[in-house]
Design a protein around this motif. Structure first.
Motif, PDB file in Angstrom:
ATOM      1  N   ARG A 181       1.122  -0.566  11.540  1.00 29.50           N
ATOM      2  CA  ARG A 181       2.495  -0.046  11.554  1.00 29.50           C
ATOM      3  C   ARG A 181       3.490  -1.074  11.041  1.00 29.50           C
ATOM      4  O   ARG A 181       4.649  -1.108  11.441  1.00 29.50           O
ATOM      5  CB  ARG A 181       2.867   0.401  12.967  1.00 29.50           C
ATOM      6  CG  ARG A 181       2.722  -0.683  14.035  1.00 29.50           C
ATOM      7  CD  ARG A 181       3.024  -0.144  15.417  1.00 29.50           C
ATOM      8  NE  ARG A 181       4.372   0.340  15.553  1.00 29.50           N
ATOM      9  CZ  ARG A 181       5.219  -0.076  16.502  1.00 29.50           C
ATOM     10  NH1 ARG A 181       4.860  -0.984  17.386  1.00 29.50           N
ATOM     11  NH2 ARG A 181       6.416   0.423  16.555  1.00 29.50           N
ATOM     12  N   SER A 182       3.040  -1.929  10.134  1.00 25.33           N
ATOM     13  CA  SER A 182       3.934  -2.937   9.577  1.00 25.33           C
ATOM     14  C   SER A 182       4.759  -2.333   8.444  1.00 25.33           C
ATOM     15  O   SER A 182       4.338  -1.383   7.775  1.00 25.33           O
ATOM     16  CB  SER A 182       3.121  -4.129   9.058  1.00 25.33           C
ATOM     17  OG  SER A 182       2.182  -3.715   8.094  1.00 25.33           O
ATOM     18  N   GLY A 183       5.925  -2.879   8.229  1.00 24.73           N
ATOM     19  CA  GLY A 183       6.778  -2.425   7.129  1.00 24.73           C
ATOM     20  C   GLY A 183       7.366  -1.049   7.332  1.00 24.73           C
ATOM     21  O   GLY A 183       7.801  -0.412   6.369  1.00 24.73           O
TER      22      GLY A 183
ATOM     23  N   MET B   2       0.853  -1.194   0.000  1.00 21.97           N
ATOM     24  CA  MET B   2       0.000   0.000   0.000  1.00 21.97           C
ATOM     25  C   MET B   2       0.887   1.243   0.000  1.00 21.97           C
ATOM     26  O   MET B   2       1.788   1.376   0.832  1.00 21.97           O
ATOM     27  CB  MET B   2      -0.901   0.008   1.237  1.00 21.97           C
ATOM     28  CG  MET B   2      -1.820   1.216   1.317  1.00 21.97           C
ATOM     29  SD  MET B   2      -2.774   1.254   2.857  1.00 21.97           S
ATOM     30  CE  MET B   2      -3.801  -0.193   2.615  1.00 21.97           C
ATOM     31  N   ARG B   3       0.651   2.146  -0.940  1.00 18.91           N
ATOM     32  CA  ARG B   3       1.406   3.394  -1.001  1.00 18.91           C
ATOM     33  C   ARG B   3       1.083   4.218   0.236  1.00 18.91           C
ATOM     34  O   ARG B   3      -0.057   4.409   0.597  1.00 18.91           O
ATOM     35  CB  ARG B   3       1.023   4.160  -2.277  1.00 18.91           C
ATOM     36  CG  ARG B   3       1.768   5.474  -2.463  1.00 18.91           C
ATOM     37  CD  ARG B   3       1.397   6.067  -3.814  1.00 18.91           C
ATOM     38  NE  ARG B   3      -0.040   6.266  -3.920  1.00 18.91           N
ATOM     39  CZ  ARG B   3      -0.662   7.367  -3.504  1.00 18.91           C
ATOM     40  NH1 ARG B   3       0.028   8.341  -2.947  1.00 18.91           N
ATOM     41  NH2 ARG B   3      -1.972   7.492  -3.648  1.00 18.91           N
ATOM     42  N   ASN B   4       2.124   4.741   0.904  1.00 19.69           N
ATOM     43  CA  ASN B   4       1.885   5.441   2.151  1.00 19.69           C
ATOM     44  C   ASN B   4       2.932   6.510   2.363  1.00 19.69           C
ATOM     45  O   ASN B   4       4.105   6.287   2.103  1.00 19.69           O
ATOM     46  CB  ASN B   4       1.900   4.442   3.315  1.00 19.69           C
ATOM     47  CG  ASN B   4       1.145   4.960   4.521  1.00 19.69           C
ATOM     48  OD1 ASN B   4       1.516   5.975   5.088  1.00 19.69           O
ATOM     49  ND2 ASN B   4       0.081   4.285   4.880  1.00 19.69           N
ATOM     50  N   SER B   5       2.504   7.703   2.824  1.00 15.80           N
ATOM     51  CA  SER B   5       3.430   8.802   3.055  1.00 15.80           C
ATOM     52  C   SER B   5       3.837   8.927   4.514  1.00 15.80           C
ATOM     53  O   SER B   5       4.590   9.818   4.864  1.00 15.80           O
ATOM     54  CB  SER B   5       2.781  10.127   2.605  1.00 15.80           C
ATOM     55  OG  SER B   5       2.597  10.150   1.223  1.00 15.80           O
ATOM     56  N   PHE B   6       3.330   8.059   5.367  1.00 20.13           N
ATOM     57  CA  PHE B   6       3.617   8.160   6.798  1.00 20.13           C
ATOM     58  C   PHE B   6       4.599   7.090   7.223  1.00 20.13           C
ATOM     59  O   PHE B   6       4.394   5.906   6.960  1.00 20.13           O
ATOM     60  CB  PHE B   6       2.329   8.005   7.618  1.00 20.13           C
ATOM     61  CG  PHE B   6       1.242   8.962   7.250  1.00 20.13           C
ATOM     62  CD1 PHE B   6       1.422  10.327   7.382  1.00 20.13           C
ATOM     63  CD2 PHE B   6       0.027   8.499   6.765  1.00 20.13           C
ATOM     64  CE1 PHE B   6       0.415  11.218   7.055  1.00 20.13           C
ATOM     65  CE2 PHE B   6      -0.985   9.372   6.431  1.00 20.13           C
ATOM     66  CZ  PHE B   6      -0.798  10.738   6.576  1.00 20.13           C
ATOM     67  N   ARG B   7       5.639   7.504   7.916  1.00 24.76           N
ATOM     68  CA  ARG B   7       6.583   6.554   8.484  1.00 24.76           C
ATOM     69  C   ARG B   7       6.160   6.247   9.924  1.00 24.76           C
ATOM     70  O   ARG B   7       5.520   7.057  10.580  1.00 24.76           O
ATOM     71  CB  ARG B   7       7.990   7.146   8.467  1.00 24.76           C
ATOM     72  CG  ARG B   7       8.507   7.445   7.062  1.00 24.76           C
ATOM     73  CD  ARG B   7       9.869   8.091   7.089  1.00 24.76           C
ATOM     74  NE  ARG B   7       9.835   9.426   7.711  1.00 24.76           N
ATOM     75  CZ  ARG B   7      10.864  10.258   7.766  1.00 24.76           C
ATOM     76  NH1 ARG B   7      12.016   9.898   7.252  1.00 24.76           N
ATOM     77  NH2 ARG B   7      10.746  11.444   8.328  1.00 24.76           N
ATOM     78  N   ASP B   8       6.522   5.081  10.405  1.00 24.85           N
ATOM     79  CA  ASP B   8       6.243   4.734  11.790  1.00 24.85           C
ATOM     80  C   ASP B   8       7.206   5.511  12.689  1.00 24.85           C
ATOM     81  O   ASP B   8       8.419   5.303  12.623  1.00 24.85           O
ATOM     82  CB  ASP B   8       6.418   3.220  11.991  1.00 24.85           C
ATOM     83  CG  ASP B   8       6.132   2.779  13.423  1.00 24.85           C
ATOM     84  OD1 ASP B   8       5.708   3.625  14.244  1.00 24.85           O
ATOM     85  OD2 ASP B   8       6.333   1.588  13.714  1.00 24.85           O
ATOM     86  N   PRO B   9       6.690   6.421  13.544  1.00 19.46           N
ATOM     87  CA  PRO B   9       7.592   7.237  14.377  1.00 19.46           C
ATOM     88  C   PRO B   9       8.125   6.505  15.607  1.00 19.46           C
ATOM     89  O   PRO B   9       8.970   7.043  16.321  1.00 19.46           O
ATOM     90  CB  PRO B   9       6.700   8.407  14.790  1.00 19.46           C
ATOM     91  CG  PRO B   9       5.324   7.831  14.811  1.00 19.46           C
ATOM     92  CD  PRO B   9       5.280   6.814  13.696  1.00 19.46           C
TER      93      PRO B   9
END
Length: 227
Positions: free
Chosen positions: A65-67, A1-8
């Motif tokens: 919050r995988s990947g 899934m395209r996503n612009s948020f990184r897991d902080p």
């Protein structure tokens, strides 16, 4: 899934308390946000807001919050007056389809976040001066709208919880996909949302300034970290 948020990398059990004011009104509302780990690959957040006259709002959200990235999974919001449920809203965004603008039944776009979910998802932005992203903001039911998000600058903010080194982020709805002139006109009328995130990871939300209505004279709301 395209996503612009990184897991902080938010710690399990992180509790943040906020004070909320509207315009120049002397009344202060209290809010508390709790982030918990739901297994190894999900965050579960709970936000409670207490208002006068025994009115309460509670929002529970789940984020995958995988990947190394964040994706909005679900949203449940409920408001109560005393013991009476006034309203309840629920959304499930992964592996589902819904009626979209244009009459087609399609999956929700990605990246997607609710307005209140931004307190979690935006913590995974690329915090560099001038960095931009277009995010789909879920509003209600199947309605979502693109929002332009820009990391404005690094600054210092003072809130009831103290003084913080923070990143200032501006967010505003985009109408460029409809008409470029309309986009400029709307941006000249509708105030932007302004968010401040702690510069140090995991970038806790420190301050949130937001319009309470679509007109320039509508009072602004302000949420600040108090504890």
């Amino acid at each position: 899934m395209r996503n612009s948020f990184r897991d902080p990398g938010i710690k399990d059990g992180e509790l943040s308390r906020y004070v909320v004011t509207i315009g120049d009104a002397p009344t202060e509302y209290r809010a508390a946000s709790l982030v918990e780990h739901d297994g190894d690959d999900r965050y579960r957040t709970n936000l409670k807001v207490n208002l006068p006259d025994d009115f309460e709002m509670e929002v529970t959200q789940v984020f995958d919050r995988s990947g190394g990235t964040l994706a909005t999974v679900s949203y449940v919001a409920e408001s109560k007056l005393g013991e009476t449920v006034v309203s309840r809203e629920e959304g499930n965004f992964v592996g589902t389809s819904h009626l979209q603008f244009g009459g087609k039944v399609e999956p929700f776009p990605s990246p997607l976040t609710s307005l209140l979910g931004g307190a979690t998802t935006f913590r995974g932005l690329d915090f560099r001066k001038g960095a931009k992203a277009t995010i789909n903001l879920w509003l209600a039911y199947s309605v979502h709208w693109p929002v332009e998000v820009r990391v404005d600058k690094r600054t210092t903010v003072e809130v009831p919880a103290g003084r913080f080194d923070a990143w200032q982020v501006k967010a505003k709805p985009s109408f460029a996909h409809i008409n470029g002139l309309l986009d400029k006109v709307i941006h000249g009328i509708l105030p932007a949302f302004t968010l401040h995130f702690e510069a140090e990871s995991p970038h806790r939300l420190i301050r949130f300034s937001f319009p309470t209505g679509p007109l320039p004279w509508d009072p602004k709301g302000l949420m600040q970290l108090s504890d």
